[in-house]
Design an enzyme around this catalytic site. Sequence first.
Site, PDB file in Angstrom:
ATOM      1  N   ASP A 209       4.847  19.454   9.636  1.00  0.00           N
ATOM      2  CA  ASP A 209       4.528  20.877   9.487  1.00  0.00           C
ATOM      3  C   ASP A 209       5.417  21.741  10.383  1.00  0.00           C
ATOM      4  OD1 ASP A 209       3.207  19.612  11.653  1.00  0.00           O
ATOM      5  OD2 ASP A 209       1.763  21.244  11.817  1.00  0.00           O
TER       6      ASP A 209
ATOM      7  N   GLU B  79       0.144  18.871  12.402  1.00  0.00           N
ATOM      8  CA  GLU B  79       0.006  18.509  13.823  1.00  0.00           C
ATOM      9  C   GLU B  79      -0.143  19.742  14.687  1.00  0.00           C
ATOM     10  OE1 GLU B  79       0.967  18.150  17.876  1.00  0.00           O
ATOM     11  OE2 GLU B  79       2.395  19.053  16.483  1.00  0.00           O
TER      12      GLU B  79
END
Length: 387
Positions: free
Chosen positions: A80, A138
């Site tokens: 991400d 995350e």
Amino acid sequence: MKEQLFERLDNAYEDMVIIRRHLHMHPELSFQEVKTAQYIRDFYINLGVEVRENVGGNGVVARIKGGRPGKTIALRADFDALPIQDEKDVSYKSTVAGVAHACGHDGHTATLLQLAKAIHDIHEDLAGEYVFIHQHAEEYAPGGAKSMIEDGCLEGVDAIFGTHLWSLTPYGAIEYLTGPVMAAADRFVLTIQGSGGHGAAPHQTKDAIVIGSQLVMNLQQLVSRRVNPIESAVLSVGSFVAENAFNIIADSAKLGGTVRTFNPEIRDLMELEMKRIVEGTALSNDCTIEFDYIRGYPPVVNHAAETEFIKTIIEQLPDAEAVEAEPQMGGEDFAYYLEKVPGTFFFTGAKPVDPYPHHHPKFDFNERAMLLAAKALGAAAIDYQNN
């Protein structure tokens, strides 16, 4: 087998860079990584590798079995991006306004994909099974690790290894540490409800800005006066919002911040003492203060045997130096994996010519570090069969 693996990784370096730059140009925020997940899935499908998508959300998990029985080793990379405007002047600059890979997750993904391809090329000669965990979200709690674990990404796994490309550590240095290496990452929100009024008549109000200022100052005393100096803790107020016209006393204010700790008892203490200060401040100012304490990721605690093992792996790598790290107050949901299976999380030096810290608008890293990270993870996965 490691020599064969390293040769394939050396030959794959240019493809590694191409993947990294493609992902860098097309970042997606936490829990929104649909196209990135599809890209990862398609990569494995094209290899002919078993792959699961939508694992715990947008997660992707691929498994490659060796030609002989053995242990099951998991390797993890996150994918991400962050809500940051990319300010680098490079050809692979983010094409998405306000979103950028400002932490290196694009590099983590490219590293793991090319490592998986190299392992797949020689899998018949390997023992055991290799699990490639591509994790979403995350950067933003509750994160993706916990839901992926609940969805079975660690099924049958004997050990797990992960690395983070580190922009402020020189290339060639790989940092390891036994025990707590990254902190628990909690956040809090304080909502003050006072009583606003005219700036010329402060005696008729309960000034939310003054009350908030008292809170900020009082909270700063927790670490210095309530936490044992031998222990570590951080309390930072990062947001203080009470917008009004210049001649209006604020009716309400909102504060937000983070608490970082290693020791679970200190974590509990910080929350308890914050609550005490909030209640006392509300009482002394005859107002109401809503206190929300949101527990984020637990501390990343590396297992001793696996950390000593990765140290020996690093020492055997060409152009690499094993360096004992210092604990960091940053958070990482790799912690959840380590609560379930043995493993370790280490930092691969990736300092570029013009280094900027992680989460900076001009963040970048030395792409050669991806190759070093791939060799460290690959060697660990193969050699752990005999550990």
